[in-house]
Design a protein around this motif. Structure first.
Motif, PDB file in Angstrom:
ATOM      1  N   THR A 297       2.256   2.438   1.760  1.00 34.09           N
ATOM      2  CA  THR A 297       0.908   2.488   2.345  1.00 34.09           C
ATOM      3  C   THR A 297       0.387   1.116   2.732  1.00 34.09           C
ATOM      4  O   THR A 297      -0.245   0.960   3.787  1.00 34.09           O
ATOM      5  CB  THR A 297      -0.061   3.153   1.354  1.00 34.09           C
ATOM      6  N   VAL A 300       4.274  -2.291   3.794  1.00 30.15           N
ATOM      7  CA  VAL A 300       4.949  -2.191   5.095  1.00 30.15           C
ATOM      8  C   VAL A 300       4.007  -2.528   6.247  1.00 30.15           C
ATOM      9  O   VAL A 300       4.350  -3.357   7.109  1.00 30.15           O
ATOM     10  CB  VAL A 300       5.576  -0.789   5.258  1.00 30.15           C
ATOM     11  N   PRO A 301       2.802  -1.952   6.330  1.00 25.56           N
ATOM     12  CA  PRO A 301       1.886  -2.370   7.413  1.00 25.56           C
ATOM     13  C   PRO A 301       1.522  -3.847   7.346  1.00 25.56           C
ATOM     14  O   PRO A 301       1.371  -4.506   8.380  1.00 25.56           O
ATOM     15  CB  PRO A 301       0.664  -1.470   7.210  1.00 25.56           C
ATOM     16  N   VAL A 304       4.453  -5.868   8.876  1.00 21.72           N
ATOM     17  CA  VAL A 304       4.450  -5.753  10.341  1.00 21.72           C
ATOM     18  C   VAL A 304       3.336  -6.601  10.943  1.00 21.72           C
ATOM     19  O   VAL A 304       3.522  -7.294  11.954  1.00 21.72           O
ATOM     20  CB  VAL A 304       4.310  -4.273  10.747  1.00 21.72           C
ATOM     21  N   ALA A 305       2.162  -6.584  10.315  1.00 23.50           N
ATOM     22  CA  ALA A 305       1.044  -7.391  10.812  1.00 23.50           C
ATOM     23  C   ALA A 305       1.367  -8.878  10.727  1.00 23.50           C
ATOM     24  O   ALA A 305       1.002  -9.663  11.614  1.00 23.50           O
ATOM     25  CB  ALA A 305      -0.219  -7.058  10.012  1.00 23.50           C
TER      26      ALA A 305
END
Length: 395
Positions: A297, A300-301, A304-305
């Motif tokens: 949740t 991972v985001p 990527v950011a």
């Protein structure tokens, strides 16, 4: 904790109106209208005594009702309480499917001022008889009533008296009462004391009267299709207290209704059986590891950011260096500019007065402008004629 017992006999239709403090047996029937009033005054006596006798007169008291061992009430039983300062009402119509099922309703009263609670059990025994239900059933839609107003014994009695006056049956009883909101109606605007409306179904042992049949005439059906009020001769029997929408009246003769049997599918996994006990989950639940959920949740985001941030930063640095180099080249180009030679300046013709443009337009870059004109450019120059004075000294 107090307990009240009500016995419902399925057979002859009887309307039951019981109070929350009435510990007695009543014997109604199939399609019976069951009404149980939860009186605030009665439950106030179960709360601890107050310092003054008048302290509890206006306390807000709300009720919670549920089937014992379950979080909600049975499907046939409904409950309504408008405000915490009004009484609550339990009402509904059990059918033959509910015969023999133990029905214990837990009623919990909450005093919203003192946070005190009191509990009351209502035992409903539904039993069957051999009497046949009333075959002729009519459902009326009353526009100027709310469901709790219609459930009051005196109001319901007045309505049944008006129906009996125009129907003339030997037996007449209320079978069911439903709020218009439960039939898809809308909440009225809070103006002009508008009501929600209520559907009242009654049953009788004789065929419908000619007055009730008037709504089926072609003339009245046409008026109803045009959203006009039909002409019913017996409407004046109700108009003084009840405003009936005659276009919504329903007349049913259950002796002519063909029963339809629908086989119910077997319940799948996770669905409680119809005749079973409710087993809540154990209080000792195993702990759950939320690390994987956190990684999926948030981590991972976030990764990527971060990558996007680095890529955009590199592009921004490259763009800034390109802009800096362009500025340096412009400044060097300005430093190389020199003045135009005289041969490139505009020439004034003293004879004609014409100004001849220079050989090189201003659009040419100064860095490519030659310092000296070549021989090929001289032919493009305009020769200015010279005038000689007349006289003997000149030939």
């Amino acid at each position: 904790m107090s307990t009240a017992t009500v016995a419902l006999w399925l057979g002859a239709v009887v309307t039951i109106v019981s109070r929350s403090h009435a510990d007695r047996n009543v014997y109604p029937s199939a399609g019976v209208l069951f009404v149980h009033v939860l009186e605030r005054e009665y439950f106030k006596g179960e709360f601890p005594p107050y310092p003054k006798s008048g302290d509890a007169s206006n306390d807000p008291i709300t009720f919670n009702t549920n089937l014992q061992g379950f979080p909600d009430r049975p499907g046939w039983l409904r409950y309504i309480q408008r405000t915490a300062l009004s009484d609550g009402v339990l009402y509904g119509s059990p059918t033959a499917e509910h015969v023999g099922k133990p029905t214990v309703i837990e009623i919990t009263a909450y005093n919203r001022r003192t946070f005190e609670t009191a509990r009351h059990n209502l035992v409903i025994n539904i039993m069957a008889t051999e009497e046949f239900p009333l075959p002729y059933q009519a459902e009326f839609y009353i526009k100027n009533m709310n469901v709790e107003e219609m459930l009051a014994s005196e109001v319901l009695g007045d309505f049944l008296g008006a129906v009996k006056n125009v129907w003339q049956p030997e037996r007449l009883n209320a079978i069911n009462i439903t709020s218009a909101l439960d039939r898809g109606g809308r909440v009225p605007l809070p103006i002009n004391n508008l009501k929600e409306g209520v559907y009242v179904m009654v049953g009788a042992d004789v065929p419908f009267s000619s007055c009730l049949r008037e709504v089926e005439s072609p003339h009245n059906q046409l008026r109803c299709s045009q959203e006009m009020e039909p002409a019913i001769s017996c409407d004046k029997k109700f108009r003084a207290q009840f405003h009936i929408d005659w276009c919504k009246i329903s007349l049913v003769d259950i002796t002519k209704v063909v029963p339809v049997y629908v086989s119910r599918p077997d319940p799948g996994p996770g669905v409680l059986p119809e005749f079973g006990e409710y087993n809540p989950p154990s209080e000792a639940l195993k702990s759950r590891d939320y690390l994987s959920d956190f990684v999926v949740t948030l981590a991972v985001p976030a990764a990527v950011a971060l990558v996007l941030f680095v890529v955009l930063g590199i592009q921004l640095v490259q763009h800034s260096s390109i802009q800096k180099s362009s500025k340096e080249l412009r400044s060097l180009s300005k430093n190389r500019e020199i003045s135009w030679p005289l041969s490139t300046l505009p020439v004034f013709n003293p004879v004609s007065g014409e100004v001849v443009p220079p050989l090189h337009p201003d659009s040419y870059e100064t860095t490519s402008m030659p310092l000296m004109q070549t021989q090929t450019n001289l032919q493009n120059q305009i020769t200015i004629p010279q005038q000689r004075p007349t006289g003997k000294w000149y030939s």
